[in-house]
Design a protein around this motif. Structure first.
Motif, PDB file in Angstrom:
ATOM      1  N   GLY A   1       2.737   2.049   8.828  1.00  0.00           N
ATOM      2  CA  GLY A   1       2.229   2.048  10.189  1.00  0.00           C
ATOM      3  C   GLY A   1       1.001   2.927  10.352  1.00  0.00           C
ATOM      4  N   VAL A   2       0.972   4.067   9.649  1.00  0.00           N
ATOM      5  CA  VAL A   2      -0.139   5.011   9.784  1.00  0.00           C
ATOM      6  C   VAL A   2      -1.370   4.541   9.001  1.00  0.00           C
ATOM      7  CG1 VAL A   2      -0.911   7.352   9.191  1.00  0.00           C
ATOM      8  CG2 VAL A   2       1.310   7.005  10.289  1.00  0.00           C
ATOM      9  N   LEU A   3      -1.170   4.108   7.753  1.00  0.00           N
ATOM     10  CA  LEU A   3      -2.308   3.730   6.923  1.00  0.00           C
ATOM     11  C   LEU A   3      -2.968   2.422   7.359  1.00  0.00           C
ATOM     12  CD1 LEU A   3      -1.263   4.619   3.254  1.00  0.00           C
ATOM     13  CD2 LEU A   3      -2.562   5.972   4.892  1.00  0.00           C
ATOM     14  N   PHE A   4      -2.184   1.513   7.928  1.00  0.00           N
ATOM     15  CA  PHE A   4      -2.720   0.203   8.299  1.00  0.00           C
ATOM     16  C   PHE A   4      -2.586  -0.019   9.804  1.00  0.00           C
ATOM     17  CE2 PHE A   4      -0.787   0.040   4.052  1.00  0.00           C
ATOM     18  CZ  PHE A   4      -1.930  -0.164   3.293  1.00  0.00           C
ATOM     19  N   GLU A   5      -2.994   1.006  10.558  1.00  0.00           N
ATOM     20  CA  GLU A   5      -2.822   0.970  12.003  1.00  0.00           C
ATOM     21  C   GLU A   5      -3.555  -0.200  12.646  1.00  0.00           C
ATOM     22  OE1 GLU A   5      -3.579   3.804  15.919  1.00  0.00           O
ATOM     23  OE2 GLU A   5      -3.942   4.580  13.904  1.00  0.00           O
ATOM     24  N   LYS A   6      -4.706  -0.600  12.090  1.00  0.00           N
ATOM     25  CA  LYS A   6      -5.475  -1.697  12.674  1.00  0.00           C
ATOM     26  C   LYS A   6      -4.833  -3.055  12.417  1.00  0.00           C
ATOM     27  CE  LYS A   6      -9.279  -1.670  14.133  1.00  0.00           C
ATOM     28  NZ  LYS A   6      -9.793  -1.708  15.512  1.00  0.00           N
ATOM     29  N   ASN A   7      -3.953  -3.128  11.431  1.00  0.00           N
ATOM     30  CA  ASN A   7      -3.316  -4.403  11.069  1.00  0.00           C
ATOM     31  C   ASN A   7      -1.822  -4.197  10.865  1.00  0.00           C
ATOM     32  OD1 ASN A   7      -5.760  -6.306  10.617  1.00  0.00           O
ATOM     33  ND2 ASN A   7      -6.286  -4.482   9.446  1.00  0.00           N
ATOM     34  N   LYS A   8      -1.187  -3.580  11.849  1.00  0.00           N
ATOM     35  CA  LYS A   8       0.223  -3.215  11.728  1.00  0.00           C
ATOM     36  C   LYS A   8       1.108  -4.425  11.487  1.00  0.00           C
ATOM     37  CE  LYS A   8      -0.094  -1.249  15.726  1.00  0.00           C
ATOM     38  NZ  LYS A   8      -1.551  -1.135  15.846  1.00  0.00           N
ATOM     39  N   GLU A   9       0.863  -5.515  12.234  1.00  0.00           N
ATOM     40  CA  GLU A   9       1.722  -6.689  12.133  1.00  0.00           C
ATOM     41  C   GLU A   9       1.718  -7.248  10.714  1.00  0.00           C
ATOM     42  OE1 GLU A   9      -0.822  -6.360  14.145  1.00  0.00           O
ATOM     43  OE2 GLU A   9      -0.149  -6.449  16.237  1.00  0.00           O
ATOM     44  N   ALA A  10       0.511  -7.417  10.148  1.00  0.00           N
ATOM     45  CA  ALA A  10       0.407  -7.944   8.787  1.00  0.00           C
ATOM     46  C   ALA A  10       0.976  -6.962   7.772  1.00  0.00           C
ATOM     47  CB  ALA A  10      -1.050  -8.262   8.459  1.00  0.00           C
ATOM     48  N   ALA A  11       0.782  -5.652   8.008  1.00  0.00           N
ATOM     49  CA  ALA A  11       1.288  -4.648   7.070  1.00  0.00           C
ATOM     50  C   ALA A  11       2.809  -4.652   7.018  1.00  0.00           C
ATOM     51  CB  ALA A  11       0.776  -3.260   7.475  1.00  0.00           C
ATOM     52  N   PHE A  12       3.457  -4.696   8.181  1.00  0.00           N
ATOM     53  CA  PHE A  12       4.919  -4.712   8.194  1.00  0.00           C
ATOM     54  C   PHE A  12       5.476  -6.041   7.684  1.00  0.00           C
ATOM     55  CE2 PHE A  12       4.442  -1.196  11.372  1.00  0.00           C
ATOM     56  CZ  PHE A  12       5.134  -0.247  10.643  1.00  0.00           C
ATOM     57  N   ALA A  13       4.734  -7.130   7.900  1.00  0.00           N
ATOM     58  CA  ALA A  13       5.160  -8.411   7.330  1.00  0.00           C
ATOM     59  C   ALA A  13       5.123  -8.354   5.807  1.00  0.00           C
ATOM     60  CB  ALA A  13       4.259  -9.536   7.847  1.00  0.00           C
ATOM     61  N   THR A  14       4.068  -7.732   5.264  1.00  0.00           N
ATOM     62  CA  THR A  14       3.972  -7.561   3.814  1.00  0.00           C
ATOM     63  C   THR A  14       5.103  -6.690   3.295  1.00  0.00           C
ATOM     64  OG1 THR A  14       1.565  -7.760   3.954  1.00  0.00           O
ATOM     65  CG2 THR A  14       2.467  -6.785   1.947  1.00  0.00           C
ATOM     66  N   TYR A  15       5.409  -5.641   4.053  1.00  0.00           N
ATOM     67  CA  TYR A  15       6.511  -4.757   3.674  1.00  0.00           C
ATOM     68  C   TYR A  15       7.812  -5.548   3.547  1.00  0.00           C
ATOM     69  CZ  TYR A  15       9.717  -0.774   3.784  1.00  0.00           C
ATOM     70  OH  TYR A  15      10.696   0.135   3.468  1.00  0.00           O
ATOM     71  N   ARG A  16       8.128  -6.376   4.545  1.00  0.00           N
ATOM     72  CA  ARG A  16       9.374  -7.141   4.524  1.00  0.00           C
ATOM     73  C   ARG A  16       9.356  -8.213   3.444  1.00  0.00           C
ATOM     74  NH1 ARG A  16      12.667  -3.590   6.218  1.00  0.00           N
ATOM     75  NH2 ARG A  16      11.644  -2.454   7.908  1.00  0.00           N
ATOM     76  N   LEU A  17       8.174  -8.755   3.171  1.00  0.00           N
ATOM     77  CA  LEU A  17       8.056  -9.757   2.108  1.00  0.00           C
ATOM     78  C   LEU A  17       8.467  -9.174   0.765  1.00  0.00           C
ATOM     79  CD1 LEU A  17       7.042 -12.423   0.826  1.00  0.00           C
ATOM     80  CD2 LEU A  17       4.742 -11.428   0.838  1.00  0.00           C
ATOM     81  N   TRP A  18       7.943  -8.006   0.440  1.00  0.00           N
ATOM     82  CA  TRP A  18       8.234  -7.419  -0.868  1.00  0.00           C
ATOM     83  C   TRP A  18       9.632  -6.819  -0.931  1.00  0.00           C
ATOM     84  CZ3 TRP A  18       5.411  -7.729  -5.304  1.00  0.00           C
ATOM     85  CH2 TRP A  18       4.174  -8.345  -5.191  1.00  0.00           C
ATOM     86  N   GLU A  19      10.143  -6.333   0.192  1.00  0.00           N
ATOM     87  CA  GLU A  19      11.519  -5.852   0.197  1.00  0.00           C
ATOM     88  C   GLU A  19      12.492  -7.010   0.000  1.00  0.00           C
ATOM     89  OE1 GLU A  19      13.842  -2.474   2.688  1.00  0.00           O
ATOM     90  OE2 GLU A  19      13.282  -4.236   3.857  1.00  0.00           O
ATOM     91  N   ALA A  20      12.230  -8.135   0.691  1.00  0.00           N
ATOM     92  CA  ALA A  20      13.075  -9.315   0.514  1.00  0.00           C
ATOM     93  C   ALA A  20      12.990  -9.835  -0.917  1.00  0.00           C
ATOM     94  CB  ALA A  20      12.660 -10.415   1.496  1.00  0.00           C
ATOM     95  N   LEU A  21      11.787  -9.775  -1.497  1.00  0.00           N
ATOM     96  CA  LEU A  21      11.638 -10.202  -2.891  1.00  0.00           C
ATOM     97  C   LEU A  21      12.478  -9.325  -3.810  1.00  0.00           C
ATOM     98  CD1 LEU A  21      10.185 -12.051  -4.911  1.00  0.00           C
ATOM     99  CD2 LEU A  21       8.346 -10.353  -5.006  1.00  0.00           C
ATOM    100  N   GLY A  22      12.522  -8.021  -3.522  1.00  0.00           N
ATOM    101  CA  GLY A  22      13.365  -7.130  -4.310  1.00  0.00           C
ATOM    102  C   GLY A  22      14.829  -7.506  -4.230  1.00  0.00           C
ATOM    103  N   PHE A  23      15.305  -7.838  -3.019  1.00  0.00           N
ATOM    104  CA  PHE A  23      16.683  -8.294  -2.852  1.00  0.00           C
ATOM    105  C   PHE A  23      16.947  -9.563  -3.656  1.00  0.00           C
ATOM    106  CE2 PHE A  23      17.001  -5.645   1.028  1.00  0.00           C
ATOM    107  CZ  PHE A  23      18.280  -5.134   0.834  1.00  0.00           C
ATOM    108  N   VAL A  24      16.045 -10.547  -3.521  1.00  0.00           N
ATOM    109  CA  VAL A  24      16.234 -11.843  -4.175  1.00  0.00           C
ATOM    110  C   VAL A  24      16.281 -11.691  -5.690  1.00  0.00           C
ATOM    111  CG1 VAL A  24      15.159 -14.089  -4.619  1.00  0.00           C
ATOM    112  CG2 VAL A  24      15.251 -13.190  -2.292  1.00  0.00           C
ATOM    113  N   VAL A  25      15.345 -10.937  -6.245  1.00  0.00           N
ATOM    114  CA  VAL A  25      15.310 -10.748  -7.704  1.00  0.00           C
ATOM    115  C   VAL A  25      16.551  -9.999  -8.177  1.00  0.00           C
ATOM    116  CG1 VAL A  25      14.062  -9.643  -9.598  1.00  0.00           C
ATOM    117  CG2 VAL A  25      12.797 -10.840  -7.805  1.00  0.00           C
ATOM    118  N   ALA A  26      16.924  -8.943  -7.454  1.00  0.00           N
ATOM    119  CA  ALA A  26      18.084  -8.141  -7.858  1.00  0.00           C
ATOM    120  C   ALA A  26      19.374  -8.946  -7.793  1.00  0.00           C
ATOM    121  CB  ALA A  26      18.191  -6.898  -6.986  1.00  0.00           C
ATOM    122  N   PHE A  27      19.565  -9.710  -6.709  1.00  0.00           N
ATOM    123  CA  PHE A  27      20.751 -10.558  -6.624  1.00  0.00           C
ATOM    124  C   PHE A  27      20.700 -11.693  -7.641  1.00  0.00           C
ATOM    125  CE2 PHE A  27      21.302  -9.094  -2.026  1.00  0.00           C
ATOM    126  CZ  PHE A  27      22.376  -8.287  -2.343  1.00  0.00           C
ATOM    127  N   GLY A  28      19.478 -12.116  -7.973  1.00  0.00           N
ATOM    128  CA  GLY A  28      19.322 -13.208  -8.925  1.00  0.00           C
ATOM    129  C   GLY A  28      19.761 -12.835 -10.326  1.00  0.00           C
TER     130      GLY A  28
END
Length: 415
Positions: A331-358
């Motif tokens: 939120g602090v580093l990408f204040e101008k693009n918060k929505e896209a930054a948090f979407a990227t965060y959730r994308l990679w966190e979900a990828l971590g879940f998928v790979v780990a469960f896989g």
């Protein structure tokens, strides 16, 4: 009570109600619906939907609906999943799992954006540093939210083997819709007076943000967050707790994790003002590193009952760092693009879940721990690089006509 804190509490209580219901349902999927693999399929489609959603939906929905109504709409997707569990079948559970996955990324992106904007607005009005207030707000949020793990695991134990009858998800929707105030930061207000960005530009803003080198380095943090949460939920509970103590202890071990996580979340939110985020990231890394090495060497035995809770508590202590500090950092580093930054965060966190469960079903526990060790080491090295770049930028003397640090950061992340 000040308005900003009131809104933070409304968001936090809404998520508490929502995930108390959802957490209990998720924990029971594979047990209640084991016939023909329905429960496992539902969870797989859920994370698949979340991955797809993370790529496109959050910035678009937040721009069109605002944070408040994006949260409300996404919560409705979770309620639909709860309704699908009342008469579970392939025709009800799989479609509602996909719907929940599609709503998950916008929900968390809107939550992160809302807390960041609210924290920055409050900081401007009180003369405080924005990053300190944002950290405190994320700490308060995760204190309340993580306690859902306590109630969710208690409910799971009480209704284990029975059809769930959850209603708190509906209360979460009503609470958020009625009491949460819409919020829009100064940047959005000024841009609202200009021509709205093209639809495709907004849709692809998550990918455009990868032009920023800092984001490319930081994606390993949410990836590791997905790995470590999946390990605790899938491997520590099964390969350590269940094997040595029995399944009846799993709920209690997870309650210990959630309780420590919740308390540490609010503590870190306050401590960050004095220690800075780097010290907290170091604490989280050292704690998980120690746990991973100890788990590689440990031979669990029923006579060592306290150790099972020590490990889950330490895991929660470190996880609180990743949840509070990762979100505040993005939120602090990408204040101008918060929505896209948090979407990227959730994308990679979900990828971590998928790979780990896989790989969970065909890799032994020791290999999974070595993977965690490797990903954690790479994530911290990349994070350290970002902090070095930020420190060097802050220390660089300003040339005549050169913009200040804040303006330079905004220019760098501007689309």
């Amino acid at each position: 009570m000040e308005r900003s804190l009131r809104n933070v509490l409304v968001v936090s209580l809404g998520f508490l109600l929502l995930f108390t219901a959802y957490g209990g349902l998720q924990n029971l999927q594979s047990s209640l619906y084991s016939k023909e693999g329905l429960g496992v399929t539902a969870l797989s489609t859920l994370y698949g939907g979340m991955l797809l959603s993370s790529m496109f939906l959050p910035p678009l929905l937040i721009q069109k609906l605002g944070c408040k109504w994006t949260i409300v709409l996404s919560m409705c997707c979770y309620v639909a999943f709860s309704l699908g569990n009342f008469h579970a079948s392939w025709y009800t559970l799989v479609p509602t799992s996909i719907l929940l996955g599609l709503g998950a990324a916008p929900l968390w992106s809107a939550q992160g954006t809302y807390l960041t904007v609210t924290g920055n607005r409050h900081a401007e009005g009180t003369g405080q540093a924005g990053k300190d207030v944002v950290n405190q707000y994320f700490g308060i949020f995760f204190l309340i939210f993580q306690s859902s793990g306590v109630w969710g695991n208690l409910i799971s134990s009480l209704v284990f083997g029975q059809k769930p009858t959850q209603g708190s998800g509906v209360l979460a929707v009503l609470l958020t819709a009625v009491f949460l105030e819409p919020v829009k930061d100064a940047q959005q207000k000024s841009e609202g007076e200009k021509k709205a960005p093209p639809f495709w530009s907004t849709l692809l803003s998550t990918f455009k943000l990868f032009r920023d080198k800092r984001l490319r380095l930081l994606v390993l943090l949410p990836l590791y967050s997905g790995f470590e949460q999946a390990f605790l939920a899938g491997d520590y509970t099964r390969s350590y707790t269940t094997c040595a103590l029995g399944i009846q202890f799993v709920g209690y071990v997870m309650i210990c994790f959630a309780a420590v996580n919740a308390l540490c979340s609010v503590l870190y939110g306050k401590l960050s003002k004095f220690t800075g985020r780097t010290a907290l990231f170091a604490l989280g890394a050292v704690t998980h590193l120690s746990c991973i090495i100890a788990l590689l060497l440990w031979k669990p035995h029923p006579s060592q009952l306290p150790l099972f809770f020590v490990f889950s508590g330490l895991w929660g202590m470190a996880d609180a760092v990743w949840q509070t500090q990762n979100n505040a950092l993005f939120g602090v580093l990408f204040e101008k693009n918060k929505e896209a930054a948090f979407a990227t965060y959730r994308l990679w966190e979900a990828l971590g879940f998928v790979v780990a469960f896989g790989y969970s079903t065909f890799l032994c526990v020791s290999v999974k721990l070595y993977i965690l060790l490797a990903v954690l080491s790479l994530a911290m090295a990349a994070y350290g690089t970002v902090e070095y770049l930020e420190a060097r930028k802050a220390a660089r003397p300003l040339a005549p006509g050169q913009p200040r640090l804040r303006e330079a950061e905004e220019t760098q992340t501007k689309m």
